[in-house]
Design an enzyme around this catalytic site. Structure first.
Site, PDB file in Angstrom:
ATOM      1  N   TYR A   9       1.017  -1.080   0.074  1.00 47.20           N
ATOM      2  CA  TYR A   9       0.060   0.797   0.298  1.00 47.20           C
ATOM      3  C   TYR A   9       1.191   1.154  -0.155  1.00 47.20           C
ATOM      4  O   TYR A   9       1.339   2.355  -0.815  1.00 47.20           O
ATOM      5  CB  TYR A   9      -0.924  -0.165   1.075  1.00 47.20           C
ATOM      6  CG  TYR A   9      -1.400   1.297   1.376  1.00 47.20           C
ATOM      7  CD1 TYR A   9      -2.654   1.807   0.700  1.00 47.20           C
ATOM      8  CD2 TYR A   9      -1.664   2.192   2.459  1.00 47.20           C
ATOM      9  CE1 TYR A   9      -4.066   2.679   1.028  1.00 47.20           C
ATOM     10  CE2 TYR A   9      -2.379   3.123   2.482  1.00 47.20           C
ATOM     11  CZ  TYR A   9      -3.346   3.370   1.959  1.00 47.20           C
ATOM     12  OH  TYR A   9      -4.331   4.357   2.108  1.00 47.20           O
ATOM     13  N   LYS A  65       1.001   5.093  -2.653  1.00 49.48           N
ATOM     14  CA  LYS A  65       1.343   6.272  -2.135  1.00 49.48           C
ATOM     15  C   LYS A  65       2.158   7.257  -2.139  1.00 49.48           C
ATOM     16  O   LYS A  65       1.623   8.421  -3.158  1.00 49.48           O
ATOM     17  CB  LYS A  65       0.300   5.629  -0.376  1.00 49.48           C
ATOM     18  CG  LYS A  65      -1.162   5.292  -0.623  1.00 49.48           C
ATOM     19  CD  LYS A  65      -1.929   5.864  -0.891  1.00 49.48           C
ATOM     20  CE  LYS A  65      -3.417   5.151  -1.278  1.00 49.48           C
ATOM     21  NZ  LYS A  65      -4.622   6.317  -1.800  1.00 49.48           N
TER      22      LYS A  65
HETATM   23  N1  LIG Z   1      -9.596   5.946   4.805  1.00 54.54           N
HETATM   24  C1  LIG Z   1      -8.554   6.536   5.928  1.00 54.54           C
HETATM   25  O1  LIG Z   1      -8.089   6.367   7.448  1.00 54.54           O
HETATM   26  C2  LIG Z   1      -7.235   6.732   4.804  1.00 54.54           C
HETATM   27  C3  LIG Z   1      -6.103   7.191   5.187  1.00 54.54           C
HETATM   28  C4  LIG Z   1      -5.343   7.692   4.208  1.00 54.54           C
HETATM   29  C5  LIG Z   1      -5.704   7.559   3.207  1.00 54.54           C
HETATM   30  N2  LIG Z   1      -6.758   6.896   2.311  1.00 54.54           N
HETATM   31  C6  LIG Z   1      -7.386   7.458   0.738  1.00 54.54           C
HETATM   32  O2  LIG Z   1      -8.730   7.485   1.033  1.00 54.54           O
HETATM   33  C7  LIG Z   1      -8.966   7.230  -0.622  1.00 54.54           C
HETATM   34  C8  LIG Z   1     -10.726   6.896   0.509  1.00 54.54           C
HETATM   35  O3  LIG Z   1     -10.714   5.939   0.839  1.00 54.54           O
HETATM   36  P1  LIG Z   1     -11.480   5.678   1.863  1.00 54.54           P
HETATM   37  O4  LIG Z   1     -11.173   5.606   2.702  1.00 54.54           O
HETATM   38  O5  LIG Z   1     -12.469   6.359   1.734  1.00 54.54           O
HETATM   39  O6  LIG Z   1     -12.123   4.068   1.720  1.00 54.54           O
HETATM   40  P2  LIG Z   1     -13.656   3.899   0.948  1.00 54.54           P
HETATM   41  O7  LIG Z   1     -14.878   3.977   1.700  1.00 54.54           O
HETATM   42  O8  LIG Z   1     -13.406   2.102   1.265  1.00 54.54           O
HETATM   43  O9  LIG Z   1     -13.807   4.395  -0.477  1.00 54.54           O
HETATM   44  C9  LIG Z   1     -12.513   3.687  -1.336  1.00 54.54           C
HETATM   45  C10 LIG Z   1     -13.894   3.273  -2.687  1.00 54.54           C
HETATM   46  O10 LIG Z   1     -13.098   3.370  -3.856  1.00 54.54           O
HETATM   47  C11 LIG Z   1     -13.718   1.387  -4.506  1.00 54.54           C
HETATM   48  N3  LIG Z   1     -12.530   1.171  -5.497  1.00 54.54           N
HETATM   49  C12 LIG Z   1     -12.049   0.004  -5.012  1.00 54.54           C
HETATM   50  N4  LIG Z   1     -11.651  -1.091  -6.025  1.00 54.54           N
HETATM   51  C13 LIG Z   1     -11.977  -0.550  -6.608  1.00 54.54           C
HETATM   52  C14 LIG Z   1     -11.693  -0.346  -7.910  1.00 54.54           C
HETATM   53  N5  LIG Z   1     -10.480  -1.133  -8.893  1.00 54.54           N
HETATM   54  N6  LIG Z   1     -11.817   0.376  -9.785  1.00 54.54           N
HETATM   55  C15 LIG Z   1     -12.572   1.760  -8.938  1.00 54.54           C
HETATM   56  N7  LIG Z   1     -12.832   1.569  -7.381  1.00 54.54           N
HETATM   57  C16 LIG Z   1     -12.237   1.119  -6.860  1.00 54.54           C
HETATM   58  C17 LIG Z   1     -14.276   1.298  -3.668  1.00 54.54           C
HETATM   59  O11 LIG Z   1     -15.049   0.642  -4.072  1.00 54.54           O
HETATM   60  P3  LIG Z   1     -16.091  -1.004  -3.525  1.00 54.54           P
HETATM   61  O12 LIG Z   1     -16.098  -0.493  -2.038  1.00 54.54           O
HETATM   62  O13 LIG Z   1     -16.766  -1.452  -3.925  1.00 54.54           O
HETATM   63  O14 LIG Z   1     -14.561  -1.773  -3.148  1.00 54.54           O
HETATM   64  C18 LIG Z   1     -14.655   2.632  -2.477  1.00 54.54           C
HETATM   65  O15 LIG Z   1     -15.694   3.125  -2.989  1.00 54.54           O
HETATM   66  C19 LIG Z   1      -8.463   6.129  -0.556  1.00 54.54           C
HETATM   67  O16 LIG Z   1      -7.404   6.298  -2.097  1.00 54.54           O
HETATM   68  C20 LIG Z   1      -6.949   5.843   0.449  1.00 54.54           C
HETATM   69  O17 LIG Z   1      -5.926   4.938   0.391  1.00 54.54           O
HETATM   70  C21 LIG Z   1      -7.950   6.644   3.154  1.00 54.54           C
END
Ligand SMILES: NC(=O)c1ccc[n+]([C@@H]2O[C@H](COP(=O)([O-])OP(=O)(O)OC[C@H]3O[C@@H](n4cnc5c(N)ncnc54)[C@H](OP(=O)(O)O)[C@@H]3O)[C@@H](O)[C@H]2O)c1
Length: 363
Positions: A215, A219
């Site tokens: 991961y 990033k």
């Molecule tokens: N949450 C945290 O603490 C955190 C911290 C640092 C960075 N981030 C970053 O924030 C961003 C948003 O994540 P989030 O936390 O909101 O998580 P999330 O709720 O899981 O949202 C991620 C979205 O990406 C979709 N996705 C997964 N695989 C995909 C693919 N092959 N093609 C297209 N879309 C796909 C997921 O769909 P499905 O749900 O159907 O799989 C989901 O709708 C990510 O880049 C994550 O790395 C999050």
């Protein structure tokens, strides 16, 4: 007394507290987005959807939600965004919200989505490369890349490359144009394999690399890629952001798949914030005033002085090429994220990989 005990424990477990955020209230500080076309990948996920809701409240022309195919073709997501943003029902004028299915793990799917977008939109003002996964399993994508790398990095790199002509033509329409690419990275970019990116293993399941490092390298690559875009296309403001630690779909999946996350689920609320708060850095980067310098040299100087000491003249201004922690805080990237040789190596590598993917399209 409790804080005397709790603060050191908290610091030991979760690291030092973040630098203070700049003042940012989405309701008060986001200007009108009238006329803008916005595309959010992972827009059906927690942060992506929250971003779309807040953008929608400020009246853009169109928001595209790009995510994995949904049984109802995204109707429930669109309805939920419209309701949360108190928009009139679709068809009554105002903001148009559309769903576009894309699997970022597949070049073919990305090409198809980009082709549809190019056919439908005459402009693109804000591209938010937000989708992201943490995968415990070691797999390769249909195109042969380690799956986390394929989804988080390669899919976004191809999507951006295919949409660049539209972004550039939007940027060229007015001297005062404001076109942005927001790349969603993570503080996890500091947890990487030796050297940062295991170039020799990207086309394998990366069996010897932990899921945290797999991961992390995606990033890190996103930060470096954003810097390259900002240098090559100064007419577009390209930045990378870490949203904070938020209990989203990403965390919930980890709580199912990983023993560590399952057993620490009870204390997760102690070190995570709400989705509403966690989306503020995305929102700030995509809507706050941009640095107006059009030359790379001037913007480099701005980025170098854009620190979080509350004295910088660039405080609160979005400077292309910068990595921001929440909200608008600079100076937090790892040494590898500042490594010029690694940035150039990654850019040349990915350009080589994507070469054949763009020929034959109308990009
Ligand atoms: N949450 C945290 O603490 C955190 C911290 C640092 C960075 N981030 C970053 O924030 C961003 C948003 O994540 P989030 O936390 O909101 O998580 P999330 O709720 O899981 O949202 C991620 C979205 O990406 C979709 N996705 C997964 N695989 C995909 C693919 N092959 N093609 C297209 N879309 C796909 C997921 O769909 P499905 O749900 O159907 O799989 C989901 O709708 C990510 O880049 C994550 O790395 C999050």
């Amino acid at each position: 007394m409790a804080s005397l005990i709790w603060h050191p424990i908290r610091r030991l477990l979760f690291g030092p507290p973040s630098a203070p955020s700049i003042s940012f209230d989405p309701a008060r500080d986001i200007p009108s987005l009238a006329g803008k076309v916005i595309l959010i990948t992972g827009g059906a996920g927690d942060l992506g959807k929250a971003l779309a809701i807040e953008h929608a409240r400020h009246g853009p022309a169109q928001i595209y939600i790009a995510d994995l195919a949904q049984e109802d073709n995204g109707e429930a997501v669109i309805r939920s965004i419209r309701e949360s943003a108190s928009l009139p029902p679709a068809g009554d004028g105002g903001v148009l919200i559309k769903f576009i299915d894309v699997d970022l793990a597949s070049f073919e799917s990305v090409r198809k989505a980009a082709g549809r977008l190019r056919a439908e939109i005459g402009r693109l003002d804000i591209l938010v490369n937000n989708a992201g996964v943490v995968l415990m399993r070691n797999e390769v994508s249909v195109d042969g890349y380690e799956l986390t790398w394929a989804i988080n990095f390669m899919g976004h790199a191809l999507l951006t490359k295919l949409l660049l002509p539209t972004l550039l033509s939007t940027a060229s329409q007015l001297e005062s144009s404001d076109v942005r690419i927001i790349v969603v990275s993570s503080e996890g970019h500091a947890m990487v394999p030796r050297g940062g990116i295991a170039f020799d293993q990207l086309k394998t399941p990366c069996k010897d690399i932990s899921y945290v490092h797999r991961y992390g390298q995606t990033k890190l690559a996103l930060i470096l890629y954003a810097k390259s875009l900002s240098l090559l296309h100064p007419e577009i403001t390209t930045v990378s952001v870490h949203p904070g630690r938020i209990l989203t779909g990403l965390f919930r999946r980890l709580q199912k798949d990983s023993k560590l996350f399952k057993y620490t689920a009870l204390i997760t609320p102690l070190f995570t914030t709400s989705v509403e708060n966690g989306v503020r850095n995305h929102l700030w980067a995509s809507t706050a005033p941009i640095h107006q310098a059009k030359t790379v040299e001037a913007r480099d100087g701005a980025a170098a002085t854009g620190n979080s000491d509350n004295k910088s003249p660039n405080l609160g201004v979005v400077v292309s090429g910068t990595y921001y922690e929440p909200v608008g805080v600079t100076g937090k990237e790892s040494a590898l994220a500042q490594d010029e040789a690694l940035r150039v190596r990654l850019w040349e590598w990915v350009e080589g990989e994507l070469d054949g993917q763009v020929t034959g399209t109308t990009a």
